[in-house]
Design an enzyme around this catalytic site. Structure first.
Site, mmCIF file in Angstrom:
data_model
loop_
_atom_site.group_PDB
_atom_site.id
_atom_site.type_symbol
_atom_site.label_atom_id
_atom_site.label_comp_id
_atom_site.label_asym_id
_atom_site.label_seq_id
_atom_site.Cartn_x
_atom_site.Cartn_y
_atom_site.Cartn_z
ATOM 1 N N ASP A 202 -13.981 -4.882 5.090
ATOM 2 C CA ASP A 202 -13.812 -5.978 5.724
ATOM 3 C C ASP A 202 -14.063 -5.453 7.133
ATOM 4 O OD1 ASP A 202 -11.633 -3.976 6.100
ATOM 5 O OD2 ASP A 202 -10.573 -5.988 4.502
ATOM 6 N N ARG A 203 -13.945 -4.739 7.917
ATOM 7 C CA ARG A 203 -14.226 -3.934 8.852
ATOM 8 C C ARG A 203 -15.297 -3.078 9.433
ATOM 9 N NH1 ARG A 203 -10.428 -0.368 10.672
ATOM 10 N NH2 ARG A 203 -9.731 0.908 8.732
ATOM 11 N N HIS B 77 -13.106 -5.987 12.167
ATOM 12 C CA HIS B 77 -12.063 -7.148 12.023
ATOM 13 C C HIS B 77 -12.887 -8.458 12.293
ATOM 14 C CE1 HIS B 77 -9.574 -5.753 8.243
ATOM 15 N NE2 HIS B 77 -9.007 -5.213 9.397
ATOM 16 N N ARG C 144 0.979 -1.277 -0.159
ATOM 17 C CA ARG C 144 -0.195 -0.078 0.303
ATOM 18 C C ARG C 144 1.192 1.285 -0.226
ATOM 19 N NH1 ARG C 144 -4.617 0.398 4.276
ATOM 20 N NH2 ARG C 144 -5.001 -1.625 3.665
ATOM 21 N N LYS D 67 -3.684 -6.615 -1.888
ATOM 22 C CA LYS D 67 -3.520 -7.805 -0.684
ATOM 23 C C LYS D 67 -4.106 -10.081 -1.919
ATOM 24 C CE LYS D 67 -6.459 -5.371 2.515
ATOM 25 N NZ LYS D 67 -8.340 -5.550 2.793
ATOM 26 N N SER E 39 -7.940 -0.148 1.272
ATOM 27 C CA SER E 39 -8.756 -0.254 2.398
ATOM 28 C C SER E 39 -9.655 1.305 2.912
ATOM 29 C CB SER E 39 -7.832 -0.909 3.799
ATOM 30 O OG SER E 39 -9.519 -1.001 4.240
ATOM 31 N N HIS E 40 -9.267 1.850 4.147
ATOM 32 C CA HIS E 40 -9.673 2.648 4.532
ATOM 33 C C HIS E 40 -8.717 4.359 4.756
ATOM 34 C CE1 HIS E 40 -6.603 1.291 7.012
ATOM 35 N NE2 HIS E 40 -6.302 2.224 8.079
ATOM 36 N N ASP F 155 -13.442 -1.009 2.105
ATOM 37 C CA ASP F 155 -13.185 -2.008 0.800
ATOM 38 C C ASP F 155 -14.246 -3.463 1.851
ATOM 39 O OD1 ASP F 155 -11.296 -3.054 2.940
ATOM 40 O OD2 ASP F 155 -10.455 -4.095 1.969
ATOM 41 N N ASP G 1 -15.296 0.520 6.422
ATOM 42 C CA ASP G 1 -14.438 0.772 5.977
ATOM 43 C C ASP G 1 -14.256 0.994 4.779
ATOM 44 O OD1 ASP G 1 -13.994 -2.064 5.441
ATOM 45 O OD2 ASP G 1 -11.930 -1.641 6.044
#
Length: 472
Positions: free
Chosen positions: A255-256, A338, A14, A113, A103-104, A253, A251
């Site tokens: 996943d949170r 998560h 990232r 990823k 992500s965030h 993407d 978030d």
């Protein structure tokens, strides 16, 4: 451009687009990952998905070209959340995968990823991919048409598939709500979840109040990061104004998960885990329960009360998924939101599925969310505090702290130093994503918290590499 070495982090890759990575680097990464998968004995095509960032389509095309040039067939699943990306590998029976996402992070960031086997790769495996790229064995963008880097592989073939209908149908089958119809404020932060979360909750029978659910990769309202209190202000306000049963935030993407109770309080990850363990442990008596080192002692105590066996674990979604697989764990989670369900799900972190599990609990009771947690001890604690410390020094500092405190205290050292005091604990660990230390303290009283914070700060002040800080 080669990808900057510093963006190859513990769990993913990232950085800032145009400074740390670009399409040329994404192409080279695709070639390197194709070679990595070959060395790992991982056959077959590679799934590629992307989030809603402005740079994601270009980076996705480039990484696909690199994979194709490396002899890999590619299944392009388009703009999806990371959990949909994970699910597509199960749906199609495909081992390898690349998800283009930051992500965030703020809009100028992007990244990748890399998936193989039951989860995403991490640690040394990511560094192996970096070394393959640095060794120059993967060719350049210019020779991407034809054979792959002189290794005799025929160019792969590309196809497009849409896993979204199957994913949403699967969620509908796995989550069946009870008689109570719930009113839910949904804050997608203009991220990729905007396409999916309102649809899923409405299909479950909820009354949905959308908040920032129009996809906009500039994130004009707030960054899609639901564990930062500043990003929850509007969600809290909307939950209270609409008298909703809860608010959920996601978030970038998907996943949170962040959660707000109807009284406006934030339900952090460790408190969410208490609710989930109360449902899961009676069905899996005596189960080993992984506890991330940043979590409250209240979670440990509740797991013990329910008959589970708490075991502390390292922070990091890739590390946790690997550990769950190793010991056959049925559930765990992180403070960051998560949540990993393997009792009725696939073991990967899916914020939408976690939402469904929470809604299922609430739909079978008339009690408010915060009332369900009213019996949990409320200990005094700091927020997670990030303390600048150079990458080359942070692990040495933590290792030295473990040795020093061990002379006088019990120290849990699975991830940094969680130092146990008679009335609480203090944690210092090395960040896996930044040149920083991560610290947090908890105690049974305000006086105890003040004393533990002072003790931990005095210990850190001995190291000139550690910058001055204030507890968050």
């Amino acid at each position: 451009m080669k990808l900057a070495p510093g963006i190859f982090r513990e769990y993913d890759i990232r950085g800032v687009v145009g400074r740390d990575l670009d399409a040329e680097g994404a192409f080279a990464l695709g070639r390197a990952y194709a070679l990595f998968l070959g060395e790992e004995g991982s056959p077959g095509p590679v799934v590629v998905g992307r989030d809603n960032r402005v740079s994601s389509p270009e980076l996705s095309r480039a990484v696909q070209e690199g994979l194709l040039a490396g002899g890999r067939d590619v299944v392009d699943i388009g703009e999806v959340t990371t959990p949909i990306f994970y699910y597509s590998r199960i749906l199609y029976g495909i081992d390898g995968g690349v998800m283009v996402t930051a992500s965030h992070n703020s809009p100028e960031f992007n990244g990748f990823k890399l998936a193989r086997g039951h989860a995403t790769i991490y640690g040394e495996q990511i560094q192996r991919v970096r070394r393959l790229l640095d060794e120059g064995t993967v060719g350049s963008h210019a020779d991407g048409k034809g054979r792959a880097g002189g290794r005799g592989h025929e160019r792969g073939r590309r196809e497009e598939r849409d896993p979204v209908p199957a994913y949403l149908e699967m969620l509908g089958e796995k989550i069946r709500l009870g008689p109570r119809r719930l009113k839910v404020v949904v804050d997608c932060g203009s991220g990729t979840m905007s396409h999916f979360a309102p649809r899923a909750l409405e299909a479950w029978g909820c009354q949905v109040i959308p908040l920032y659910c129009d996809s906009d990769p500039t994130f004009p309202h707030h960054h899609p990061d639901p564990i930062q209190p500043g990003n929850l202000v509007d969600l809290i306000r909307m939950v209270q104004q609409s008298r909703a049963d809860l608010g959920v935030g996601y978030d970038g993407d998907g996943d949170r998960l962040g959660v707000v109770a109807p009284d406006g309080s934030v339900v952090w990850g460790d408190m969410l885990m208490i609710l989930f363990w109360r449902e899961i442990l009676p069905r899996h008596p005596g189960a080993t329960a992984l506890v991330e080192v940043k979590c409250s002692q209240a979670l440990v105590e509740e797991i013990e009360r329910l008959g589970g066996k708490p075991v502390f674990s390292r922070t990091g979604h890739s590390l946790i998924k690997a550990r769950m697989k190793e010991i056959g764990a049925v559930f765990t989670g992180e403070m960051s939101g998560h949540m990993f369900f393997a009792d009725e799900y696939y073991g990967f972190d899916d914020a939408l599925y976690a939402t469904g599990r929470l809604l299922r609990i609430l739909s079978h009771t008339d009690r408010a969310l915060h009332e369900l947690l009213a019996d949990v001890p409320r200990y005094c604690c700091t927020a997670e505090t990030r303390i600048p410390c150079p990458d080359e020094a942070k692990f040495r500092v933590v290792g030295d702290l473990v040795a020093r405190f061990r002379d006088t205290h019990q120290v849990i050292d699975v991830d940094g130093a969680r130092v146990i005091f008679p009335d609480g604990w203090g944690l210092v660990r090395a960040s896996n994503t930044q040149p920083a230390l991560v610290a947090r303290c908890e105690a049974t009283t305000p006086e105890g918290l003040e004393r533990i914070c002072r003790t931990m700060k005095e210990a850190l002040s001995r190291y000139p590499e550690v910058e001055e800080f204030q507890w968050a």
